[in-house]
Write an enzyme that holds these catalytic residues in place. Structure first.
Site, PDB file in Angstrom:
ATOM      1  N   CYS A 126      50.400  47.133  15.270  1.00 22.72           N
ATOM      2  CA  CYS A 126      50.896  47.419  13.920  1.00 22.72           C
ATOM      3  C   CYS A 126      50.315  48.729  13.394  1.00 22.72           C
ATOM      4  CB  CYS A 126      50.575  46.263  12.983  1.00 22.72           C
ATOM      5  SG  CYS A 126      48.825  45.825  12.926  1.00 22.72           S
TER       6      CYS A 126
ATOM      7  N   HIS B  44      46.067  43.401   9.361  1.00 23.26           N
ATOM      8  CA  HIS B  44      47.418  43.855   9.684  1.00 23.26           C
ATOM      9  C   HIS B  44      47.719  45.113   8.893  1.00 23.26           C
ATOM     10  CE1 HIS B  44      51.603  43.676  10.840  1.00 23.26           C
ATOM     11  NE2 HIS B  44      51.963  43.712   9.568  1.00 23.26           N
TER      12      HIS B  44
END
Length: 1284
Positions: free
Chosen positions: A55, A310
């Site tokens: 990510c 994330h």
């Protein structure tokens, strides 16, 4: 190589509804190929798929993609400069793979009609393996590594200065002597600016501290002036000298708590403007204000803590390539644009204030009246709307002195003349535009080029957001981590607006057009197939009702049919199809949704509405449908519905003697009760007249906490009491009282902060003091500390010219010398640290201080040291290190030591300079014997892997001689020693014996067993080896091309001299595994697949397992080691290989059916569990399907690939035959021993660490700072070829 370390289906449409297979003939597998990627969603923008932990990469790539100047500069480099991807495997072709793959990715993001693009080809060009793609890193480090890799890849092309042209800026640091006014100046280059977050309110505040405020050296913190040749008062400052077109800010969100000795994330509020004026922070300020104006266009956001999380990104669509339309706007096309336009104006206080002042005839107004007119114009006061972000009104006017003129007493304000003319034309133009908009039809949001289009790009998902949503990322666990600004003067050409084909090379346009046509064909074919789904029909005549649920009369296979049906058809069509299939059916046919529960099959709601489609009545794929007459089965009326769902409970009650007297012995029996039955019915079921019922309220398995159910609650139902499947009830004659609960208290200690450094005398000179404490601050210069230490230690003044300070870590190792001109903050030295005063000068800015050692078995503190120029080549550096080590020969190579203190990636490019490979001072290099294989080749160590089991019979005479014979009659090898000094402690199963017989021990003591060593000598401190039955034997190394196939690797391994003693007919009788953590890891399954496609890497080792027959495992097959539990014993039979076909999914039901068929047992009479060797635990696999949640309107899949099972090749599955053994326990005696040893090992380790902390003096002995154990941090690197 650039390396840093982070602080992470094609089908034809088929409407045939029935399977050709009749019941009892087995299940029909629905073959499902890979579906084409989904098309773009309403935003018309493409995301990027996450490869497992990428990510951070996706967020940065999207930022670069939405930087049109970067994207188009990359597109301008043609194949004549970069080469062609078709030639990348040619040995003599110089193909610049990284920029080529970036071009292709950007073209896909612009033009390919898919929801998300893949970065697999790009990460392959980075040289990343599958492990690196699954590991998360820091996006700020990636930004620097990727830019360095691109600069190296573009050497010798017209784009050699691409990064420098767009992102390079300079800072000038100045120290001015207060005595002689001499200016000491140092210029620094930057690609991004790192700004503080802690104790700072926002970006402008941080820049003010860095580039406006001066640091004064006085009193105890004087500066050594070279001109005055003494300590004097001075002032230090920094300014931005050159600004790049694109400015990147990296926010220091992560810090270290020296009291708790752990990292933490700074989540306080940190504001940043949409437009920033950098004029106050620049060295030159005589240019026009527009030269210093920058607009925010990307915000990379981190959600989580300092040990994981994330990333996603907010991006401004400069070229309006996407459809900036909200879902509510789509449903309401007649949105009032006037409100939106006004909202857009209100968000810019500069525009509002200009408009108010232009309406004043005298162009002069009091500040108080300005605030009142602002309230009247926008309906909200300055303090409520703008104060939090922009501060008080008067301060805002002061900061924009180039536009507003305040009187000396700050009571009145007017517009400057030039600004007034410019603002008047701007306002007139805006009014004309607004008038034009209001008199025309209200268009969609995409038609307003003045409105900034922001999107939230979260891996594959792209959602439009409003500009004000950015404020939500000022603070919290989900907050801004990197900021990207572009110069306001950068204007995009009109032809680039909403034109994704702009400046894309012709060859990429043609490739994307062809790919889009192919995608359309694939989606059309796949759409027809995806409307079919599987139903499981359970026929009423084949079931009978007993013990509260339905059970098959013969077997589950005979009683269930598989049916493939089109979900677009109606319930009436389904009923008619079943009638045609069941030619013998008489009477009414009722279809009901059923579900397996622990007690058996239970019928829920009846399906009604023959005119409704299966989608409309919410029938899910894989649904269980019970076919019956709706009343009875086998003459017994069937209770249906969720209210009477059967519960399987464990009931403990006293045994009853023949005289019907209760004994003291308790009997544990399973009972089934309807959920809506009263709890008091337990007495009737157990034939006990009266008593007390207790329920086990413990949440953890194995614990007991019995609570009495009050007598008045016995009228409640089981559901009302909160009982569920597996709950335990105890019936006794009297109440023994409740269990006692312990309460645990917590206490916290703290350590006072320090403001000193400890300097030890390591110059081997006599001194009155061995060490001294020097007071300092984070901004103290290292040179001053060194001079103070020499004076207080009363050493010779000559040491001032020939000494340096070196940090000492907690293990006593001397680290890299610190340059004199660094501050403690720049040198990353913490208060309270220990430094060593050592002879010799610190390396210059063009030199590197390196540690190096011979071999991979290096003990901390035994490394040698060397200072070399950063431009020296790897080959010359190797020669210098060999000479200093007293070694000779050319059969050596260098490897960089990783964080695990092991040999990492090799330095393959011998002609590359150390600087190009991103080596820095303090790095450790290892001299490893043996030459590296040529480029494109692998040197693979080969091991022989012999697991236990009745089917593994390939053994040589020597194997049988060197193995010990266990009591179970199984040949067992002990841990194997690699001739090169590496241990191969492999675990092949959960029940490997840690036993060495007396005869084998005697052989080892006498030296007669050369290939075996006692397991007790193998890592005695590691408790995980208690179960390590090691059956690895080193055979030798194979040097092979990456383009060779797996079969060729096996064939070449069979030619090794050590392999000749095994009688293997052909390579097809060998199974290949990678070796990970001294045990088989990943199964290499396709015989003809090239090694390059496995992403093995230079350090991969392979073990070969002999097979009794050839096998051809496909991608849907999983190889499991199954072991049947011996009845009445806490032990298992020998492991047997089971190949599980996962084509129907990774569900528990699929695995249970496969195991039951393999062992010829009824599926409802087995229990299975996965073994966790690192925990010595068994994790049971549930025996019933997940329930259907109406809220989500889909079936939850119990996917065994995910948590907590993570099932993969080579895992051990224990099987329990309930016909012979109804014990709930899966564990063995050796598991008990292993867990006890783990506890003892952990306790001993904690004591050792506490003792070490006390000895080192880093933390007072009374302070306990428990922290969660963390694994070693992995380095991030990108491999780039040489294009010099």
């Amino acid at each position: 190589m650039f390396s840093f370390t982070m602080f992470g289906d094609l089908f034809e449409e088929d409407y045939s509804s029935m399977s050709n297979d009749h019941y009892g003939k087995g299940k029909k597998l629905k073959t499902k190929a890979l579906e084409p990627p989904a098309p773009r969603e309403f935003t018309n923008l493409s995301g990027i798929r996450n490869q497992g932990g990428t990510c951070y990469l996706n967020s940065l790539l999207q930022t670069l993609h939405f930087t049109p100047e970067f994207r188009e500069a990359l597109f301008s480099l043609g194949p004549e400069e970069l080469g062609s991807l078709e030639d990348k495997d040619k040995p003599d072709a110089k193909v610049r793979i990284i920029p080529l793959q970036l071009q292709r990715l950007f073209a896909q993001l612009l033009l390919l009609d898919q929801e998300a693009a893949s970065t697999a080809d790009l990460t392959d060009s980075f040289g990343w393996t599958s492990d690196e793609e699954m590991r998360q890193h820091d996006v700020q480090e990636l930004n620097r590594i990727l830019f360095s890799a691109l600069e190296t890849s573009l050497v010798g092309t017209s784009g050699h200065d691409l990064i420098n042209r767009l992102y390079h800026g300079t800072i000038v640091n100045q120290i001015v002597c207060k005595e002689c006014k001499n200016v000491s100046e140092k210029q620094e280059d930057f690609l991004d600016l790192t700004v503080a977050v802690r104790n700072v309110s926002g970006l402008e505040d941080a820049l003010w501290n860095m580039y406006v405020e001066e640091e004064v050296f006085d009193y105890d913190n004087l500066y050594h002036c070279g001109t005055c040749d003494r300590l004097v008062k001075a002032a230090k400052s920094a300014k931005l000298r050159k600004l790049p077109p694109f400015l990147t800010f990296s926010l220091l969100r992560f810090n270290f708590d020296f009291v708790k000795c752990e990292r933490y994330k700074e989540t306080s509020c940190y504001t940043f403007p949409l437009r920033i004026n950098l004029k106050p922070f620049c060295e030159q300020s005589e240019l026009d204000d527009l030269e210093y104006m920058y607009d925010l266009f990307s915000v990379i956001i981190h959600k989580g803590g300092c040990y994981g999380g994330h990333y996603h990104v907010y991006i401004k669509d400069v070229d309006h390539l996407g459809n900036w339309q909200f879902q509510e706007d789509k449903s309401n096309p007649d949105v009032n644009l006037e409100d939106l336009q006004n909202e857009e104006e209100i968000d810019d206080p500069l525009m509002i204030l200009k408009a108010v002042l232009l309406q004043e005839e005298s162009n002069l107004i009091s500040v108080d009246q300005l605030g009142q007119k602002l309230l009247k114009k926008i309906g909200i006061s300055w303090n409520k709307k703008y104060r939090k972000q922009y501060g008080p009104l008067r301060k805002f006017l002061q900061l924009h002195s180039q536009i507003f003129l305040l009187s000396s007493d700050e009571s009145t304000v007017s517009l400057l003349k030039d600004s007034s003319l410019q603002a008047e034309s701007d306002i007139r133009r805006n009014d004309q535009q607004l008038l034009k908009t209001l008199t025309s039809e209200p268009p969609g949001l995409n038609d307003r080029p003045s409105c900034p289009h922001w999107f939230d790009i979260n891996d594959s998902k792209v959602q439009p957001i409003k500009e004000k949503d950015i404020e939500q990322q000022f603070q919290g666990k989900e907050s801004a981590y990197m900021l990207f600004y572009r110069k306001s003067q950068l204007q995009r050409p009109p032809e680039a607006q909403a034109n994704p084909r702009y400046r894309v090379p012709c060859h990429l346009l043609n490739e994307m057009d062809a790919a889009n046509i192919e995608l359309q064909i694939q989606r059309a074919e796949c759409d027809s197939t995806n409307n079919n789904f599987e139903l499981r029909l359970h026929l009423g005549p084949h079931y009978h009702f007993f013990n509260g649920a339905l059970h098959p009369v013969v077997s589950q296979t005979e009683s269930m049919w598989d049916l493939t049906f089109d979900k677009r058809k109606t319930l009436g069509d389904l009923r008619q199809s079943i009638f045609q299939l069941l030619e013998f059916w008489e009477g009414d046919m009722v279809l009901s949704v059923a579900k397996f529960v622990p007690a058996g099959l239970h019928v829920y709601q009846t399906l009604d509405g023959d005119h409704l489609t299966l989608c409309e009545i919410e029938i899910a794929d894989g649904e269980d449908i019970f076919v019956w007459n709706g009343v009875e089965v086998g003459g017994i009326q069937i209770p249906a519905g969720s209210d009477c769902e059967p519960l399987l409970l464990n009931v403990l009650h006293p045994a009853t003697s023949s005289e019907e007297e209760q004994c003291q012995q308790l009997i544990d029996s399973p009972y089934v009760f309807p959920s809506n039955a009263e709890i008091g019915s337990v007495f009737t079921a157990c034939a006990i007249p009266d008593g007390v019922i207790l329920v086990n309220s413990a949440e953890s398995v194995g614990e007991e906490s019995w609570t009495t159910i009050p007598k008045e609650d016995l009228k409640k139902t089981f559901r009302e009491q909160g009982l569920r499947n597996g709950s335990s009830l105890l019936i006794q004659s009297s109440n023994d009282g409740d269990s006692l609960l312990t309460k645990r208290g917590k206490w916290i200690t703290s350590v006072n902060e320090v403001d000193w450094l400890q300097v030890k005398n390591l110059c081997q000179l006599d001194s009155e003091e061995e060490q001294v404490k020097i007071s300092a601050t984070l901004n103290t210069v290292v040179f001053d500390i060194r001079i103070k230490a020499i004076k207080e230690l009363k050493l010779m003044k000559e040491l001032a010219e020939d000494s340096c300070l070196r940090p000492i870590d907690r293990n006593g190792k001397l680290l890299c010398p610190v340059p004199d001109n660094y501050t403690l903050k720049e040198a990353e030295l913490k208060m309270g640290s220990s430094l060593g005063l050592c002879p010799g000068k610190a390396p210059t800015s063009s030199q590197l201080f390196l540690f190096f050692a011979v071999g991979s078995d290096v003990q901390p503190g035994t490394e040698m040291e060397i200072i070399v120029e950063e431009t020296i080549s790897v080959r010359d550096c190797l020669k210098v290190m060999l000479e200093k080590s007293g070694l000779s020969g050319d059969a050596w190579h260098l490897r960089k030591m990783d964080w695990c203190y092991e040999a990492g990636e090799a330095l393959c490019e011998e002609d590359a300079a150390l600087k190009e490979l991103m080596l820095s001072s303090g790095d450790t290099l290892l001299l490893i014997e043996g030459k590296l294989p040529p480029l494109g080749f692998l040197k693979v160590p080969i091991w022989w892997y012999q697991p236990r089991g009745p089917l593994h019979h390939w053994k040589s005479h020597q194997d049988q001689t060197n193995c010990t014979f266990s009591q179970g009659g199984v040949w067992r090898a002990n841990s194997i020693q690699d001739p090169r000094g590496r241990e191969a402690g492999l675990e092949s199963g959960p029940h490997a014996a840690p036993v060495l017989t007396a005869a084998a021990t005697q052989e080892l003591l006498q030296g007669r067993s050369s290939s075996l060593t006692s397991e007790k000598t193998h890592r005695q401190d590691a408790p995980s080896d208690v179960h390590a039955e090691v059956s690895l034997r080193y055979l030798g190394d194979v040097e092979i091309s990456e383009d060779a196939t797996l079969g060729e690797l096996k064939s070449q391994a069979m030619t090794l001299p050590s392999f000749l003693e095994f009688s293997i007919p052909s390579p097809a009788f060998l199974r290949a595994w990678t070796v990970e953590s001294r045990r088989p890891g990943r199964l290499l399954r396709v015989h003809c697949q090239r090694l390059r496609e496995y992403k093995l890497g230079q350090r991969t080792e392979i073990c070969l397992e002999p097979l009794q027959k050839e096998e051809n495992l496909g991608p849907q097959h999983v190889l499991l080691r199954t072991q049947m539990r011996l009845p009445g014993k806490r032990a298992y039979a020998l492991p047997v290989d089971l190949v599980w076909d996962t084509a129907r999914g990774w569900t528990a039901g699929s695995l249970r059916h496969q195991v039951a068929d393999f062992y010829s047992l009824p599926v409802e009479k087995i229990e299975i569990a996965k073994y966790l060797p690192e925990k010595f635990e068994w994790l049971p696999v549930p025996s019933w399907n997940q329930q259907i949640t109406k809220r989500k309107k889909k079936k939850k899949q119990d996917n065994l690939q995910g948590a907590p099972y993570h099932l993969k090749d080579g895992d051990t599955i224990g099987i329990k035959n309930l016909l012979a053994d109804d014990d709930d326990d899966f564990s063995t005696v050796r598991d008990d021993i292993g867990r006890e040893k783990q506890k003892a090992f952990a306790l001993g380790k904690n004591k050792s660490q506490e003792a070490l902390r006390v000895r080192s003096g880093d933390v007072p002995s009374g302070a306990e700072t428990p922290a969660r154990p963390r694994g070693p941090e992995a380095s991030l690197s990108i491999h780039v070829g040489s294009f010099r």
